[in-house]
Design a protein around this motif. Structure first.
Motif, short mmCIF file in Angstrom:
data_model
loop_
_atom_site.label_atom_id
_atom_site.label_comp_id
_atom_site.label_asym_id
_atom_site.label_seq_id
_atom_site.Cartn_x
_atom_site.Cartn_y
_atom_site.Cartn_z
N PHE A 1 -21.10 37.31 19.83
CA PHE A 1 -20.07 37.34 20.87
C PHE A 1 -18.84 38.11 20.38
CE2 PHE A 1 -16.10 35.33 22.35
CZ PHE A 1 -16.16 35.71 23.68
N LEU A 2 -18.49 37.93 19.13
CA LEU A 2 -17.32 38.63 18.60
C LEU A 2 -17.56 40.12 18.42
CD1 LEU A 2 -15.92 36.12 15.98
CD2 LEU A 2 -14.85 36.87 18.08
N ALA B 1 -16.66 41.71 21.65
CA ALA B 1 -15.43 41.23 22.25
C ALA B 1 -14.32 42.27 22.17
CB ALA B 1 -14.97 39.96 21.55
N SER B 2 -13.27 42.03 22.91
CA SER B 2 -12.14 42.95 22.87
C SER B 2 -11.35 42.75 21.58
CB SER B 2 -11.23 42.71 24.08
OG SER B 2 -10.61 41.44 23.97
N THR C 1 -9.37 39.44 21.48
CA THR C 1 -10.19 38.27 21.18
C THR C 1 -10.54 38.22 19.69
OG1 THR C 1 -11.15 38.41 23.40
CG2 THR C 1 -12.31 37.06 21.79
N LYS C 2 -10.85 39.37 19.12
CA LYS C 2 -11.14 39.42 17.69
C LYS C 2 -9.92 39.02 16.86
CE LYS C 2 -14.56 43.12 17.98
NZ LYS C 2 -14.83 44.52 17.62
#
Length: 53
Positions: free
Chosen positions: A4-5, A8-9, A12-13
């Motif tokens: 998911f990471l 991610a943007s 988010t990271k």
């Protein structure tokens, strides 16, 4: 979770990295606090000085 990471943007990271860093810092401080309490107990010194004269 890391998949998911990967997609991610950047925000988010960076939020995930900030949360992990804060948790790691608090865990380290808690570990030092516990170590100090244990060492004080083992050494036989009290945290409160005796008022007996």
């Amino acid at each position: 979770m890391f998949e998911f990471l990967a997609g991610a943007s950047n925000i988010t990271k960076s939020l995930f990295l900030m949360v992990v860093g804060v948790l790691g810092t608090h865990a380290t401080l808690l570990l030092f606090y516990i170590m100090i309490k244990v060492l004080l107990r083992v050494s036989g010194r009290n945290a409160k000085p005796d008022s007996k004269n």
